[in-house]
Design a protein around this motif. Sequence first.
Motif, mmCIF file in Angstrom:
data_model
loop_
_atom_site.group_PDB
_atom_site.id
_atom_site.type_symbol
_atom_site.label_atom_id
_atom_site.label_comp_id
_atom_site.label_asym_id
_atom_site.label_seq_id
_atom_site.Cartn_x
_atom_site.Cartn_y
_atom_site.Cartn_z
ATOM 1 N N ARG A 93 -3.467 -6.817 -2.446
ATOM 2 C CA ARG A 93 -2.389 -6.395 -1.115
ATOM 3 C C ARG A 93 -1.876 -5.797 -2.772
ATOM 4 O O ARG A 93 -0.667 -5.126 -1.964
ATOM 5 C CB ARG A 93 -0.856 -7.665 -0.956
ATOM 6 C CG ARG A 93 -1.905 -9.229 -0.300
ATOM 7 C CD ARG A 93 -0.592 -9.961 0.803
ATOM 8 N NE ARG A 93 -1.193 -10.545 1.713
ATOM 9 C CZ ARG A 93 -1.427 -11.687 1.080
ATOM 10 N NH1 ARG A 93 -1.568 -12.563 -0.265
ATOM 11 N NH2 ARG A 93 -2.921 -12.571 1.989
ATOM 12 N N ARG A 94 -0.644 -6.205 -4.253
ATOM 13 C CA ARG A 94 -0.421 -5.209 -5.012
ATOM 14 C C ARG A 94 -0.320 -3.939 -4.996
ATOM 15 O O ARG A 94 -0.192 -2.767 -4.873
ATOM 16 C CB ARG A 94 0.277 -5.476 -5.596
ATOM 17 C CG ARG A 94 1.495 -7.156 -6.267
ATOM 18 C CD ARG A 94 1.319 -7.893 -7.446
ATOM 19 N NE ARG A 94 0.467 -7.401 -8.216
ATOM 20 C CZ ARG A 94 0.178 -8.607 -7.943
ATOM 21 N NH1 ARG A 94 0.784 -9.812 -7.704
ATOM 22 N NH2 ARG A 94 -0.737 -8.845 -9.520
ATOM 23 N N ASN A 127 -7.967 -13.272 -6.379
ATOM 24 C CA ASN A 127 -6.260 -12.810 -6.278
ATOM 25 C C ASN A 127 -6.026 -11.815 -4.917
ATOM 26 O O ASN A 127 -5.735 -11.015 -5.072
ATOM 27 C CB ASN A 127 -5.638 -12.754 -7.587
ATOM 28 C CG ASN A 127 -4.016 -13.100 -7.108
ATOM 29 O OD1 ASN A 127 -3.539 -13.678 -5.673
ATOM 30 N ND2 ASN A 127 -3.558 -13.849 -8.434
ATOM 31 N N GLU A 128 -5.675 -12.490 -4.419
ATOM 32 C CA GLU A 128 -5.419 -12.231 -3.069
ATOM 33 C C GLU A 128 -4.329 -10.999 -2.760
ATOM 34 O O GLU A 128 -3.684 -10.520 -2.443
ATOM 35 C CB GLU A 128 -4.814 -12.863 -1.456
ATOM 36 C CG GLU A 128 -6.119 -13.692 -1.127
ATOM 37 C CD GLU A 128 -6.056 -14.515 -0.401
ATOM 38 O OE1 GLU A 128 -5.396 -14.498 0.394
ATOM 39 O OE2 GLU A 128 -5.774 -15.830 -0.331
ATOM 40 N N ASP A 129 -3.357 -11.523 -3.962
ATOM 41 C CA ASP A 129 -1.447 -10.821 -3.788
ATOM 42 C C ASP A 129 -2.542 -9.954 -5.271
ATOM 43 O O ASP A 129 -1.077 -8.809 -4.139
ATOM 44 C CB ASP A 129 -0.880 -11.686 -4.701
ATOM 45 C CG ASP A 129 0.293 -11.471 -4.283
ATOM 46 O OD1 ASP A 129 0.902 -11.210 -2.949
ATOM 47 O OD2 ASP A 129 1.630 -12.001 -5.054
ATOM 48 N N GLN A 183 3.763 -8.394 2.609
ATOM 49 C CA GLN A 183 3.052 -9.393 2.911
ATOM 50 C C GLN A 183 2.491 -9.735 0.995
ATOM 51 O O GLN A 183 1.946 -10.496 0.906
ATOM 52 C CB GLN A 183 1.430 -8.898 3.279
ATOM 53 C CG GLN A 183 1.933 -8.148 4.249
ATOM 54 C CD GLN A 183 1.977 -8.974 5.415
ATOM 55 O OE1 GLN A 183 1.183 -10.291 5.189
ATOM 56 N NE2 GLN A 183 2.478 -8.967 6.803
ATOM 57 N N VAL A 184 2.962 -9.313 0.171
ATOM 58 C CA VAL A 184 3.614 -9.724 -0.896
ATOM 59 C C VAL A 184 3.875 -10.497 -1.434
ATOM 60 O O VAL A 184 5.057 -10.775 -2.120
ATOM 61 C CB VAL A 184 3.852 -8.211 -1.779
ATOM 62 C CG1 VAL A 184 3.274 -8.291 -3.602
ATOM 63 C CG2 VAL A 184 2.620 -7.198 -1.362
ATOM 64 N N HIS A 185 3.113 -12.226 -2.243
ATOM 65 C CA HIS A 185 4.134 -12.623 -3.190
ATOM 66 C C HIS A 185 4.371 -12.795 -3.809
ATOM 67 O O HIS A 185 6.269 -13.128 -3.805
ATOM 68 C CB HIS A 185 3.129 -13.625 -2.575
ATOM 69 C CG HIS A 185 3.069 -14.521 -1.512
ATOM 70 N ND1 HIS A 185 2.962 -15.096 -0.713
ATOM 71 C CD2 HIS A 185 1.272 -14.480 -1.560
ATOM 72 C CE1 HIS A 185 2.614 -14.465 0.377
ATOM 73 N NE2 HIS A 185 1.193 -15.031 0.024
ATOM 74 N N ASP A 186 4.226 -11.795 -5.040
ATOM 75 C CA ASP A 186 4.932 -11.763 -6.252
ATOM 76 C C ASP A 186 5.597 -10.499 -6.463
ATOM 77 O O ASP A 186 4.674 -9.589 -6.773
ATOM 78 C CB ASP A 186 3.439 -11.944 -7.665
ATOM 79 C CG ASP A 186 4.308 -11.568 -9.085
ATOM 80 O OD1 ASP A 186 5.360 -11.500 -9.350
ATOM 81 O OD2 ASP A 186 3.618 -12.090 -9.681
ATOM 82 N N LYS A 187 6.440 -10.463 -6.097
ATOM 83 C CA LYS A 187 7.064 -9.114 -5.722
ATOM 84 C C LYS A 187 7.887 -8.222 -7.307
ATOM 85 O O LYS A 187 8.074 -6.944 -7.632
ATOM 86 C CB LYS A 187 8.671 -8.734 -4.950
ATOM 87 C CG LYS A 187 7.829 -9.650 -3.974
ATOM 88 C CD LYS A 187 9.431 -9.420 -2.491
ATOM 89 C CE LYS A 187 8.813 -9.636 -0.891
ATOM 90 N NZ LYS A 187 7.912 -10.487 -0.825
#
Length: 1373
Positions: free
Chosen positions: A1251-1252, A1246-1248, A1273-1277
């Motif tokens: 990033r997180r 998972n790329e997120d 750039q993070v999706h699941d903030k």
Amino acid sequence: MACSIVQFCYFQDLQAARDFLFPHLREETPSGAVRRDPSKSTNWEDDGWGAWEETEPQEPEEEGNAYKTPKTSWLQDCVLSLSPTNDLMVIAREQKAVFLVPKWKYSDKGKEEMQFAVGWSGSLNVEEGECVTSALCIPLASQKRSSTGRPDWTCIVVGFTSGYVRFYTENGVLLLAQLLNEDPVLQLKCRTYEIPRHPGVTEQNEELSILYPAAIVTIDGFSLFQSLRACRNQVAKATASGNEHIQPPPLAYKKWGLQDIDTIIDHASIGIMTLSPFDQMKTASNIGGFNAAIKNSPPAMSQYITVGSNPFTGFFYALEGSTQPLLSHVALAVASKLTSALFNAASGWLGWKSKHEEEAVQKQKPKVEPATPLAVRFGLPDSRRHGESICLSPCNTLAAVTDDFGRVILLDVSRGIAIRMWKGYRDAQIGWIQIVEDLHERVPEKVDFSPFGNTQGPSRVAQFLVIYAPRRGILEVWSTQQGPRVGAFNVGKHCRLLYPGYKIMGLNNVISQSWQPQTYQICLVDPVSGSVKTVNVPFHLALSDKKSERAKDMHLVKKLSALLKTKSPNLDSVETEIRELILDIKYPATKKQALESILASERLPFSCLRNITQTLMDTLKNQELESVDEGLLQFCANKLKLLHLYESVSQLNSLDFHSDTPFSDNDLALLLRLDEKELLKLQTLLEKYKQESIRTTVRFSDDKDGVLPVKTFLEHLEYEKDVLNVKKISEEEYVALGSFFFWKCLHGESSTEDMCHALESAGLSPQLLLSLLLSVWLSKEKDILDKPQSVCCLHTMLSLLSKMKVAIDETWDSQSVSPWWQQMRMACIQSENNGAALLSAHVGHSVAAQISNNMAEKKFSQTALGTDWEALTDSWEALSLDTEYWKLLLKQLEDCLILQTLLHSRRSLPASKVSALQAEPLPRLSVKKLLEGGKGGIADSVAKWIFKQDLSPDVLKLANKEKDLENPDEPKEDLLHLAYEQFPCSLELDVLHAHCCWEYVVQWNKDPEEARFLVRSIEHLKHILNAPVQNGIALMMWNTFLVKRFSAAAYLMDKVGKSPKDRLCRRDVGMSDTAVTSFLGSCLDLLQTLMEADVSRDEMQAPVLDTEDAWLSVEGPISIVELALEQKHIHYPLVEHHSILCSILYAVMRFALKTVKPLSLFDSKGKNAFFKDLTSIQLLPSGEMDPNFISVRQQLLLKVVSAAVQTQHSIAKDRDHSEEAISTSFEKDQDWPVLAVDLAHHLQVNEDIVRRHYVVELYNYGVDHLGEEAILQVHDKEVLASQLLVLTGQRLAYALLHTQTKEGMELLARLPPTLCTWLKTMDSQDLQNTEVPITTTAKLVNKVIELLPEKHGQYSLALHLIEAVEAIAIPSL
């Protein structure tokens, strides 16, 4: 002409043979003890070369350890045999043997010489425990009529302690095995056919004799020869088909049991002898008494002599016909049927096997035939003396015996008595030399006084005994029977003297008449110097001094040699004495030798040499023609001509001749047929070339140009049928000879016309003079460029040479190329001195045009009356054709000059950055080298120069554009720009970058520690604009240089489970750990470049590789660019697969990660696809990956991100600056967080999450401003907000709880209990940066509030945090 010892062969690697035979000596190798091949040697030391010199002391050393040491005397413990034709040597010890074969090779000094190299080595024993006791190398004659005397092949006969005698080929293939007696074989000896010297001498048959402790076995030579040939043919046919059966003829042998003798050590088979009537009656009386009866015809007997003890020497006689020869039937087994070996119970078993061994298990040994008893007839009884060896003379009349008392005894074989004894030769080794008189060397004046004076009469034969005393290290030659010692040599104490005593087997009285086999009678093997020597003995040494004219002549020659060495102030008296000595010599050959030594003397002046030679010439002319040797007369005449030529040239060079005519640029332009612009361009090019050449070359002042000693002059030239030729001499000597003739002329200090006339009248051909002239001109480039008026002198000299007869034939076909001018053009093409070559080509072009015009005018005047316009047209075509060749050469030389000027130029580099590879000088260029270098030769030369200068790719791009007006004086870019203009096709930017890329990676491969070479290579690769070329070069680099080391690094890191240490990296990958890190980064760049090139490859066309018009005739290897364009398309997913692994490996090495096994991150499909050809289609992982794999991959990526952030933003106080410098050099091109996200995409992580983790790590290290950017750039903030909330709590906990100030405690008391409890659970030790300002933390809390939804469970906690942060921030304000 005295005795001499001559080296005729060397050992290529004798130490390898010693190490094989004596494994325990392998570690005790003395430096330089034997001569080794430089390509195989690894531990040469300078002091080891002293072993080459024969510096053995003449005085004998004390007996003891000084005589025999294992390191040097190992050859004394071996069984040694050398073929008399010198085509095979066998060295054996115990069960092992080494077969050495001669090969012609070039020595270190460049001379071609014969060297013995290992042809086969292995074990010869078949039965357990048996050892080699004796060996022979017997050359077998060829049966072909076209044979000229060389043997067909050589058979190796080996005797063993088990009693077996086995026969092998040169390749170690077993042909026959024979068990004739169960006792150990003591000695093997052979006798081959010799033409009888006199009609009364009995013709001896060929035989092989085998000595056992109590028996002698003799095998008939003809039978053995046929059997060996048949068995060898059987081997060849069985190898080819496997089902051939040939039954060779049986071996005929006789076996004698020797009686009435205690011990036997050695033997000699004399052969068949016939007694005289007196000896017959004497023998009959001794055996049968007074009443013994005798036969009318004396019986023929075979005589054998043994040495040992009681009697010391025994004489045995076996009557011919008294016993029938035994037949040993040969049992042969084919390769395919080796298991069914045939046994002959009647008389032994013979068999061969292709794998050098017989059957491992023999059920029973073959039956051995009983011996026929043979009693000793008489001997030399000496109870205390024990014989050690016996050596029979070549004519079978004498034998030399050694004993344990240190004596050498000479026996008369026919009478059975000792006739001479030498004392003081303990452990002596002996041999014989037989010399035949050369009838042509007899003195013509003494014809009537010599019984052998008739040149058609028989040749006399002399025999010399050679004794090698190893304890004294001396080799002596004695004249037999009672003659004096005629030669002695210090040869060392560890040699072996080899005397075969036979020649080639298989000859008869018919074949021998036409054969002249080259055989060595005696050889000395020296293991210290690694050489094989032979002894040359002149026949005249056998003659007594009183009756030998030759001996008198040799005495005069020795006296002459001593006279030539003395320094005498009175040269007139010396000249008179020398003249008398040479006139007193009688033999023509000796007289010639004396004259040669006189002419080779450096002490005698020229006038003395001329007078002596003239006197000898006059004396010979005054004699009667019948008594004058024509060869000597011709020799004197030729030497006299050379002396007169030397005198003429010396006088011309010594004259004070100076040309006073002024010389200007206009005169030079007219002379070379150039206009002002062309002349200015030529002068500019030569000036640049001269400036750059001066920097790179150092020349010492040499005042001897044009001077040549008369001795050297006579050595270089020789007459052949009134034509004067130059011998084969070195290039330096050739230039020196040319300088003697032409140097003064080229400087205008000698008359050119007179010199040409003198040389032509002496018999020197114009072609030879032209070659000498050009060799001088091209080798003296610096002097010529400094003196432009020498061009005028060359023009004059060339014009005169061209006008000589046979130079240019007037009847030459007008449409063909003149060989005269072609010779000159070839010299310019081959020369590496391009400045001198260009000038000489201009001069040649000018002279050729002048002569062609003169011929055309002459032809025009002849055809004007007849109006033969067609002939006129032909002449102009010929002029045009020849001119085109000159113009082409001038263009090529101009190009080569510009290129050489560029390669000479250098820029100053910091000494710390210069590698040893970059310091090596570049080879000089010539037109020939460029023509033979292929289409990429020019670009390859420039690429090598760029590597030496370490120019960046951007510099090449700038130099390719128009000249920069701001920096017009930059010499390197100016020269490079000039080269671009001269070679627009060969130095096209993509082509040049490709060659530079390849050059850098080749040099990196030589020294992998120079990581910057590989980095620079990748830079050049990226600058290649054409995708097909870029793709091909990258693929070739990967396959040739990178994939092997890359796979080694991968397996090593997978094995240790972390970044390996320096020692392991050097062992497995061949470079240090820092170099491996840089290497993996370069591999990643290359793989990414390869993928990018593949994407754009289909959109681009392959480039058209043109060549300049002047270089269309280039030949040679295919260029790198052409090879690149031939490469196949890559399989993109496979390259991407390797790129993923490379990124992981690079990260592990870069950040020194632990507990990581890179290959375990992939399933079996993924592992199997690694390190395969990138153009092949491999089965790659597809579909969903196992969650366990994904979990491990995720952990790795998070480690990489953490390590990257730590490396970039750590504020540790104790960080080493040198490590920082290294890290920045590695990371400058890599954005690790982006790379980690990209890897997550390919690894199904998972790329997120990555990033997180990156955002959290940035805040963890207090880089909040970068963290705010990364949040975008993070999706699941929401999850990120929860993580950041924990981080905020850690910061507050550190600020309130860790510092424990009064204000902090009061503030903590005012906070809500829930918040206090939560803060106390926070572990502030995880914070990497605790010095973040509270205002920055306040911004972080606000950011968390923004990211958290209001319904989130921790939203209220975040609100409390805002109040707490504000409360902390207000006092700080």
